[in-house]
Write a protein that holds these residues in place. Structure first.
Motif, PDB file in Angstrom:
ATOM      1  N   SER A 209      -9.729  50.113 -57.115  1.00 32.43           N
ATOM      2  CA  SER A 209      -9.782  49.991 -55.728  1.00 32.43           C
ATOM      3  C   SER A 209      -9.027  50.889 -54.867  1.00 32.43           C
ATOM      4  CB  SER A 209      -9.675  48.597 -55.248  1.00 32.43           C
ATOM      5  OG  SER A 209      -9.434  48.319 -53.967  1.00 32.43           O
ATOM      6  N   PHE A 210      -7.603  50.839 -55.396  1.00 29.39           N
ATOM      7  CA  PHE A 210      -6.506  51.680 -54.799  1.00 29.39           C
ATOM      8  C   PHE A 210      -6.940  53.333 -54.827  1.00 29.39           C
ATOM      9  CE2 PHE A 210      -2.354  53.638 -54.918  1.00 29.39           C
ATOM     10  CZ  PHE A 210      -1.968  53.377 -53.701  1.00 29.39           C
ATOM     11  N   PHE A 211      -7.299  53.689 -55.907  1.00 26.58           N
ATOM     12  CA  PHE A 211      -7.480  54.968 -55.935  1.00 26.58           C
ATOM     13  C   PHE A 211      -8.780  55.570 -55.011  1.00 26.58           C
ATOM     14  CE2 PHE A 211      -5.378  55.013 -60.052  1.00 26.58           C
ATOM     15  CZ  PHE A 211      -4.047  55.947 -59.592  1.00 26.58           C
ATOM     16  N   LEU A 212      -9.991  54.522 -54.946  1.00 23.81           N
ATOM     17  CA  LEU A 212     -11.019  54.876 -54.141  1.00 23.81           C
ATOM     18  C   LEU A 212     -10.405  54.907 -52.576  1.00 23.81           C
ATOM     19  CD1 LEU A 212     -13.826  52.491 -55.684  1.00 23.81           C
ATOM     20  CD2 LEU A 212     -13.757  55.061 -55.517  1.00 23.81           C
ATOM     21  N   ARG A 213      -9.491  53.883 -52.201  1.00 23.75           N
ATOM     22  CA  ARG A 213      -9.173  53.956 -50.874  1.00 23.75           C
ATOM     23  C   ARG A 213      -8.169  55.088 -50.560  1.00 23.75           C
ATOM     24  NH1 ARG A 213      -5.996  49.960 -50.185  1.00 23.75           N
ATOM     25  NH2 ARG A 213      -5.928  48.948 -52.213  1.00 23.75           N
ATOM     26  N   LEU A 214      -7.501  55.569 -51.566  1.00 26.79           N
ATOM     27  CA  LEU A 214      -6.865  56.939 -51.410  1.00 26.79           C
ATOM     28  C   LEU A 214      -7.716  57.941 -50.774  1.00 26.79           C
ATOM     29  CD1 LEU A 214      -4.183  56.967 -54.299  1.00 26.79           C
ATOM     30  CD2 LEU A 214      -3.648  56.747 -51.772  1.00 26.79           C
ATOM     31  N   LYS A 215      -8.792  57.995 -51.513  1.00 27.04           N
ATOM     32  CA  LYS A 215      -9.813  59.167 -51.151  1.00 27.04           C
ATOM     33  C   LYS A 215     -10.201  58.669 -49.615  1.00 27.04           C
ATOM     34  CE  LYS A 215     -11.616  60.161 -55.530  1.00 27.04           C
ATOM     35  NZ  LYS A 215     -13.080  60.159 -56.537  1.00 27.04           N
ATOM     36  N   LYS A 216     -10.314  57.695 -49.194  1.00 27.85           N
ATOM     37  CA  LYS A 216     -10.901  57.352 -47.818  1.00 27.85           C
ATOM     38  C   LYS A 216      -9.477  57.319 -46.776  1.00 27.85           C
ATOM     39  CE  LYS A 216     -14.909  54.851 -49.207  1.00 27.85           C
ATOM     40  NZ  LYS A 216     -15.633  53.742 -49.218  1.00 27.85           N
ATOM     41  N   LYS A 217      -8.391  57.482 -47.439  1.00 35.37           N
ATOM     42  CA  LYS A 217      -7.308  57.280 -46.455  1.00 35.37           C
ATOM     43  C   LYS A 217      -6.807  56.072 -45.829  1.00 35.37           C
ATOM     44  CE  LYS A 217      -6.722  62.314 -45.764  1.00 35.37           C
ATOM     45  NZ  LYS A 217      -6.591  63.409 -44.569  1.00 35.37           N
ATOM     46  N   SER A 218      -7.653  54.978 -46.802  1.00 33.45           N
ATOM     47  CA  SER A 218      -7.385  53.384 -46.374  1.00 33.45           C
ATOM     48  C   SER A 218      -6.349  52.732 -47.193  1.00 33.45           C
ATOM     49  CB  SER A 218      -8.685  52.816 -46.399  1.00 33.45           C
ATOM     50  OG  SER A 218      -8.771  51.657 -45.892  1.00 33.45           O
ATOM     51  N   TRP A 219      -5.172  53.142 -46.928  1.00 33.76           N
ATOM     52  CA  TRP A 219      -4.212  52.327 -47.588  1.00 33.76           C
ATOM     53  C   TRP A 219      -2.907  52.368 -46.989  1.00 33.76           C
ATOM     54  CZ3 TRP A 219      -0.097  55.654 -48.079  1.00 33.76           C
ATOM     55  CH2 TRP A 219      -0.302  57.184 -48.100  1.00 33.76           C
ATOM     56  N   HIS A 220      -1.832  51.396 -47.542  1.00 39.91           N
ATOM     57  CA  HIS A 220      -0.528  51.417 -46.947  1.00 39.91           C
ATOM     58  C   HIS A 220       0.654  51.975 -47.762  1.00 39.91           C
ATOM     59  CE1 HIS A 220      -2.678  48.721 -44.098  1.00 39.91           C
ATOM     60  NE2 HIS A 220      -3.314  48.458 -45.052  1.00 39.91           N
ATOM     61  N   TYR A 221       1.808  52.332 -47.082  1.00 42.74           N
ATOM     62  CA  TYR A 221       2.811  52.731 -47.916  1.00 42.74           C
ATOM     63  C   TYR A 221       3.534  51.629 -48.669  1.00 42.74           C
ATOM     64  CZ  TYR A 221       2.830  57.113 -45.291  1.00 42.74           C
ATOM     65  OH  TYR A 221       2.375  58.275 -44.803  1.00 42.74           O
ATOM     66  N   GLY A 222       3.287  50.282 -48.259  1.00 44.25           N
ATOM     67  CA  GLY A 222       3.911  49.274 -48.981  1.00 44.25           C
ATOM     68  C   GLY A 222       2.968  49.163 -50.341  1.00 44.25           C
ATOM     69  N   GLU A 223       1.745  49.446 -50.509  1.00 48.18           N
ATOM     70  CA  GLU A 223       0.972  49.454 -51.772  1.00 48.18           C
ATOM     71  C   GLU A 223       1.775  50.540 -52.711  1.00 48.18           C
ATOM     72  OE1 GLU A 223      -3.448  48.430 -51.291  1.00 48.18           O
ATOM     73  OE2 GLU A 223      -3.078  49.922 -49.662  1.00 48.18           O
ATOM     74  N   ILE A 224       2.203  51.618 -52.261  1.00 44.86           N
ATOM     75  CA  ILE A 224       2.639  52.373 -53.131  1.00 44.86           C
ATOM     76  C   ILE A 224       3.755  51.985 -53.723  1.00 44.86           C
ATOM     77  CG2 ILE A 224       3.630  54.757 -53.331  1.00 44.86           C
ATOM     78  CD1 ILE A 224       1.998  55.723 -51.036  1.00 44.86           C
ATOM     79  N   ILE A 225       4.781  51.233 -53.041  1.00 41.27           N
ATOM     80  CA  ILE A 225       5.894  50.532 -53.603  1.00 41.27           C
ATOM     81  C   ILE A 225       5.387  49.452 -54.787  1.00 41.27           C
ATOM     82  CG2 ILE A 225       7.980  48.923 -52.994  1.00 41.27           C
ATOM     83  CD1 ILE A 225       8.035  50.226 -50.272  1.00 41.27           C
ATOM     84  N   LEU A 226       4.511  48.668 -54.323  1.00 31.44           N
ATOM     85  CA  LEU A 226       4.211  47.603 -55.319  1.00 31.44           C
ATOM     86  C   LEU A 226       3.437  48.321 -56.585  1.00 31.44           C
ATOM     87  CD1 LEU A 226       2.423  44.580 -53.021  1.00 31.44           C
ATOM     88  CD2 LEU A 226       4.675  45.035 -54.094  1.00 31.44           C
ATOM     89  N   PHE A 227       2.605  49.567 -56.487  1.00 34.61           N
ATOM     90  CA  PHE A 227       2.054  50.039 -57.567  1.00 34.61           C
ATOM     91  C   PHE A 227       3.003  50.801 -58.412  1.00 34.61           C
ATOM     92  CE2 PHE A 227       0.605  54.364 -58.848  1.00 34.61           C
ATOM     93  CZ  PHE A 227      -0.248  54.014 -59.620  1.00 34.61           C
ATOM     94  N   VAL A 228       4.152  51.618 -58.035  1.00 32.24           N
ATOM     95  CA  VAL A 228       5.242  52.052 -58.646  1.00 32.24           C
ATOM     96  C   VAL A 228       5.817  50.539 -59.565  1.00 32.24           C
ATOM     97  CG1 VAL A 228       7.443  53.300 -58.817  1.00 32.24           C
ATOM     98  CG2 VAL A 228       5.282  54.127 -57.283  1.00 32.24           C
ATOM     99  N   PHE A 229       6.320  49.679 -58.647  1.00 33.58           N
ATOM    100  CA  PHE A 229       7.073  48.626 -59.216  1.00 33.58           C
ATOM    101  C   PHE A 229       6.408  47.738 -60.245  1.00 33.58           C
ATOM    102  CE2 PHE A 229       7.829  44.149 -59.574  1.00 33.58           C
ATOM    103  CZ  PHE A 229       9.064  44.182 -60.137  1.00 33.58           C
TER     104      PHE A 229
END
Length: 370
Positions: A209-229
């Motif tokens: 889901s996250f990578f699909l939303r990255l393509k559409k630029k429909s994501w949040h910077y906080g999600e990157i923090i959670l993704f990396v953690f």
């Protein structure tokens, strides 16, 4: 101290005991549900909060880890989610409070120091997208993070407070259990044991889901923090002795993000008129499965074990009142035994032990319990 401080306050107000510690943990469970609902509502919309709650309240390890007296996993995540709720604010004060909460999260349990890698990645990404160095934002956020961390270092570093003392402390926290040769065994768990399989299934859904939303630029910077953690938490878990408690922070976070991921994927692959119903059905089935598991296994020894309490009562009745007692490697038994003169020795890992070495000094107690 961001957890122990609240337990100390409860002891001061209500006296020392198990329920006084557990009421703090119940508070943090409720706070996590509130934080999860607020964050999911802000990022994905109000309609997904109900699905998130259904998944969280039926997840048995949420209570197993959250209600255990003095474990920092859920409290650390509470600070993290509230910090992320304010993280994308541009004004200085909300950003400072966000940093403060992220710093408190990192100092609640040492594994949450990995959050800083996620923050660094998100801020670098933000700077690249905006094509400028965000000095004011970084300073405000950094000062907020630094304050709790400095206090934490003061509480855990041996005196005198020197660079070498700090290095020794950090070296211990880097690999406290000194485990070796466990990565392959832990990797095997992700295809042979139900808890890691459950986590892996949810992780795949979120990543897709996250990578699909990255393509559409429909994501949040906080999600990157959670993704990396989450990814770093998995790496950390692979290097441990394999207890699921070390995977639990990533597991609870991925469960918190599961409902939005499921609904987004449903919209991607099914007709619009059916997508919402399919997403709701998937979340309902997963919640039902978790709920049945919770009901069937809530009395397992892993979540509720009366043996230490009963054995402590037996010791209290059986042993002479004036006898000296040492308890070895059973801190819960030492805590439950109503004998303030009882001592304990506990081996945390091959390098770190607590309590006097009675065999080295020859001061043997009347009774040893192990």
């Amino acid at each position: 101290y961001p957890l122990i401080g609240w337990i100390i306050l409860s002891f001061k107000l209500f006296g020392v005991g198990l329920w006084q510690a557990q009421i703090v943990m119940i508070f943090f469970l409720i706070a996590y549900l509130i934080a999860a609902v607020l964050l999911v509502t802000r990022w994905y919309g109000r309609g997904l909060a109900a699905g998130t709650l259904a998944l969280l309240v039926t997840f048995l390890p949420f209570y197993g880890n959250g209600l255990s007296g003095g474990l920092g996993e859920v409290p650390g995540l509470v600070y993290l989610l509230f910090g992320l709720y304010l993280y994308e604010k541009k004004a200085s004060w909300p950003l400072f409070v966000s940093g403060l909460l992220l710093g408190l999260s990192a100092t609640t349990k040492v594994i949450y120091v990995l959050i800083f890698a996620g923050v660094a990645m998100a801020e670098i990404w933000r700077a690249v997208r905006e094509k400028k160095l965000l000095w004011r934002r970084w300073i405000v956020l950094g000062v907020g993070i630094l304050l709790p961390v400095v206090i934490w270092l003061l509480t855990v570093t041996p005196r005198p407070f020197t660079i070498d003392a700090i290095k020794q402390t950090l070296a211990y926290y880097a690999n406290p259990y000194d485990a070796a040769g466990v990565v392959s065994d832990n990797l095997r768990r992700f295809v042979t044991e139900s808890t890691p399989i459950h986590f892996l299934m949810l992780l795949i859904l979120f990543l897709f889901s996250f990578f699909l939303r990255l393509k559409k630029k429909s994501w949040h910077y906080g999600e990157i923090i959670l993704f990396v953690f989450i990814l770093l938490n998995v790496v950390f878990y692979l290097r441990t002795v394999g207890w699921y408690r070390y995977l639990f922070p990533a597991h609870l976070l991925i469960l918190t993000l599961a409902a939005p991921a499921v609904f987004h994927l449903a919209k991607e692959f099914f007709p619009q008129r059916n997508a919402r119903h399919i997403g709701a059905l998937a979340i309902a089935l997963l919640s039902l499965t978790q709920g049945i598991h919770a009901l069937l296994h809530r009395a397992d020894d892993l979540y509720y074990n009366s043996a230490p309490r009963l054995f402590a009562q037996e010791l209290y009745i059986t042993l002479p009142r004036n006898a000296s007692i040492m308890i070895v490697d059973k801190p819960e038994l030492w805590f439950l035994l109503p004998r303030p003169d009882a001592t304990q020795r506990m081996k945390m890992n091959p390098r770190v032990s607590f309590g006097g070495d009675i065999f080295a000094i020859g001061d043997l107690p009347d009774y040893i319990v192990s």
